[in-house]
Design a protein around this motif. Structure first.
Motif, PDB file in Angstrom:
ATOM      1  N   GLN A 128     -45.199-111.648 -17.819  1.00 52.80           N
ATOM      2  CA  GLN A 128     -44.935-110.766 -16.687  1.00 52.80           C
ATOM      3  C   GLN A 128     -43.783-109.855 -17.037  1.00 52.80           C
ATOM      4  OE1 GLN A 128     -44.307-113.203 -13.252  1.00 52.80           O
ATOM      5  NE2 GLN A 128     -46.488-113.483 -12.913  1.00 52.80           N
ATOM      6  N   ARG A 129     -43.956-108.592 -16.724  1.00 50.76           N
ATOM      7  CA  ARG A 129     -42.946-107.608 -17.065  1.00 50.76           C
ATOM      8  C   ARG A 129     -42.424-106.955 -15.792  1.00 50.76           C
ATOM      9  NH1 ARG A 129     -43.808-105.259 -22.456  1.00 50.76           N
ATOM     10  NH2 ARG A 129     -43.138-103.349 -21.459  1.00 50.76           N
ATOM     11  N   THR A 130     -41.234-106.508 -15.876  1.00 48.46           N
ATOM     12  CA  THR A 130     -40.638-105.830 -14.731  1.00 48.46           C
ATOM     13  C   THR A 130     -41.102-104.382 -14.733  1.00 48.46           C
ATOM     14  OG1 THR A 130     -38.676-105.069 -15.895  1.00 48.46           O
ATOM     15  CG2 THR A 130     -38.585-107.295 -14.924  1.00 48.46           C
ATOM     16  N   PRO A 131     -41.051-103.724 -13.589  1.00 47.26           N
ATOM     17  CA  PRO A 131     -41.407-102.296 -13.552  1.00 47.26           C
ATOM     18  C   PRO A 131     -40.535-101.460 -14.490  1.00 47.26           C
ATOM     19  CG  PRO A 131     -41.367-103.198 -11.330  1.00 47.26           C
ATOM     20  CD  PRO A 131     -40.849-104.264 -12.251  1.00 47.26           C
ATOM     21  N   ALA A 132     -39.292-101.838 -14.678  1.00 48.00           N
ATOM     22  CA  ALA A 132     -38.405-101.091 -15.580  1.00 48.00           C
ATOM     23  C   ALA A 132     -38.880-101.222 -17.027  1.00 48.00           C
ATOM     24  CB  ALA A 132     -36.966-101.594 -15.438  1.00 48.00           C
ATOM     25  N   GLU A 133     -39.327-102.432 -17.398  1.00 44.69           N
ATOM     26  CA  GLU A 133     -39.835-102.634 -18.757  1.00 44.69           C
ATOM     27  C   GLU A 133     -41.114-101.835 -18.973  1.00 44.69           C
ATOM     28  OE1 GLU A 133     -38.403-107.150 -19.904  1.00 44.69           O
ATOM     29  OE2 GLU A 133     -40.086-106.899 -18.525  1.00 44.69           O
ATOM     30  N   ALA A 193     -41.983 -99.075 -17.441  1.00 42.98           N
ATOM     31  CA  ALA A 193     -41.611 -97.659 -17.496  1.00 42.98           C
ATOM     32  C   ALA A 193     -41.034 -97.315 -18.864  1.00 42.98           C
ATOM     33  CB  ALA A 193     -40.615 -97.342 -16.385  1.00 42.98           C
ATOM     34  N   ALA A 194     -40.199 -98.190 -19.409  1.00 40.84           N
ATOM     35  CA  ALA A 194     -39.603 -97.949 -20.725  1.00 40.84           C
ATOM     36  C   ALA A 194     -40.686 -97.914 -21.806  1.00 40.84           C
ATOM     37  CB  ALA A 194     -38.563 -99.025 -21.032  1.00 40.84           C
ATOM     38  N   GLU A 195     -41.640 -98.838 -21.711  1.00 43.19           N
ATOM     39  CA  GLU A 195     -42.729 -98.843 -22.692  1.00 43.19           C
ATOM     40  C   GLU A 195     -43.585 -97.596 -22.559  1.00 43.19           C
ATOM     41  OE1 GLU A 195     -46.370-101.552 -24.453  1.00 43.19           O
ATOM     42  OE2 GLU A 195     -45.267-102.286 -22.702  1.00 43.19           O
ATOM     43  N   LEU A 196     -43.857 -97.158 -21.345  1.00 40.96           N
ATOM     44  CA  LEU A 196     -44.643 -95.957 -21.112  1.00 40.96           C
ATOM     45  C   LEU A 196     -43.928 -94.728 -21.689  1.00 40.96           C
ATOM     46  CD1 LEU A 196     -47.151 -94.680 -19.920  1.00 40.96           C
ATOM     47  CD2 LEU A 196     -45.969 -94.519 -17.741  1.00 40.96           C
ATOM     48  N   ILE A 197     -42.624 -94.642 -21.493  1.00 42.12           N
ATOM     49  CA  ILE A 197     -41.843 -93.531 -22.049  1.00 42.12           C
ATOM     50  C   ILE A 197     -41.904 -93.574 -23.578  1.00 42.12           C
ATOM     51  CG2 ILE A 197     -39.496 -92.637 -22.334  1.00 42.12           C
ATOM     52  CD1 ILE A 197     -39.042 -93.457 -19.365  1.00 42.12           C
ATOM     53  N   SER A 198     -41.777 -94.750 -24.151  1.00 43.26           N
ATOM     54  CA  SER A 198     -41.842 -94.911 -25.598  1.00 43.26           C
ATOM     55  C   SER A 198     -43.209 -94.490 -26.137  1.00 43.26           C
ATOM     56  CB  SER A 198     -41.545 -96.361 -25.973  1.00 43.26           C
ATOM     57  OG  SER A 198     -41.714 -96.553 -27.355  1.00 43.26           O
ATOM     58  N   LEU A 199     -44.276 -94.900 -25.446  1.00 46.82           N
ATOM     59  CA  LEU A 199     -45.634 -94.527 -25.875  1.00 46.82           C
ATOM     60  C   LEU A 199     -45.849 -93.022 -25.764  1.00 46.82           C
ATOM     61  CD1 LEU A 199     -47.793 -97.433 -24.389  1.00 46.82           C
ATOM     62  CD2 LEU A 199     -47.369 -96.936 -26.801  1.00 46.82           C
ATOM     63  N   ARG A 200     -45.377 -92.421 -24.670  1.00 45.59           N
ATOM     64  CA  ARG A 200     -45.526 -90.966 -24.505  1.00 45.59           C
ATOM     65  C   ARG A 200     -44.783 -90.223 -25.618  1.00 45.59           C
ATOM     66  NH1 ARG A 200     -44.965 -90.255 -17.988  1.00 45.59           N
ATOM     67  NH2 ARG A 200     -47.095 -90.889 -17.507  1.00 45.59           N
ATOM     68  N   LYS A 201     -43.596 -90.718 -25.967  1.00 44.01           N
ATOM     69  CA  LYS A 201     -42.824 -90.095 -27.043  1.00 44.01           C
ATOM     70  C   LYS A 201     -43.585 -90.198 -28.367  1.00 44.01           C
ATOM     71  CE  LYS A 201     -38.390 -90.256 -29.395  1.00 44.01           C
ATOM     72  NZ  LYS A 201     -37.137 -90.959 -29.579  1.00 44.01           N
TER      73      LYS A 201
END
Length: 195
Positions: free
Chosen positions: A7-12, A14-22
């Motif tokens: 289980q991941r937090t919404p912050a985690e 979001a951080a992964e999504l930002i990393s993937l977009r980058k």
């Protein structure tokens, strides 16, 4: 109490999504640079004075097949995917667009077995030949000798396409044949007299 480590937090998230977009943006930039480089390279090749051609075929050729089977597949499935106007003019056409889709084998002179022998030479050379002399035929039935440099591109154990440079050497070849005949004529006459 134990928590589920999956289980991941919404912050985690979001951080992964930002990393993937980058990472996607970096890959798109690299792909764009590669496409620009390929476009420049292709433009350079297509402006050359000698014939430039890219051969392609479907399905792609497995390089693990026996030589003869590879040669037959090359003859039966390879076409001109793109070329420059100089290449088209070698075969009696005016523009590159008229040549696209033409069978590679259709440009070659000789019997099927002679063509297979040439393709086997290409396979044995590791899909790379330089100054490879071939007797070709243009759209008007005129036979001509060409000198070819062809480089195959191998990916995942398949020949995916090949780039080639081609020039007409008919005049050179005819001069050489005439010289050889003139040099052999005295020997032939001497044999007749001795006969």
């Amino acid at each position: 109490p134990m928590t589920d480590s999956t289980q991941r937090t919404p912050a985690e998230d979001a951080a992964e999504l930002i990393s993937l977009r980058k990472r996607v943006a970096e890959l798109e930039l690299a792909l764009g640079e590669r496409e620009a480089l390929e476009s420049s390279f292709r433009g350079f090749l297509l402006m050359r004075s000698e014939g430039v051609v890219r051969y392609d075929g479907h399905p792609k050729l497995p390089i693990d097949w026996p030589e003869r089977q590879q040669a037959e597949m090359l003859l039966d499935h390879v076409v001109v995917a793109e070329c420059n106007d100089a290449y088209a003019r070698l075969y009696g056409l005016e523009r590159a667009e008229q040549m696209v889709g033409a069978s590679m084998a259709g440009n070659m002179s000789g019997t099927r077995e002679e063509k297979i022998a040439l393709m086997i030479e290409f396979v044995r050379a590791g899909y790379r030949v330089t100054d490879f002399e071939v007797l070709d035929v243009d759209r008007h039935g005129r036979k001509m000798w060409t000198s070819n440099t062809i480089v195959g591109v191998i990916e995942r154990r398949h020949l995916v396409y090949a780039w080639g440079l081609e020039r007409d050497i008919t005049a050179e070849k005819e001069r050489l044949l005439a010289l050889q005949q003139s040099e052999s004529e005295p020997h032939r006459r001497a044999e007749q007299l001795a006969g």
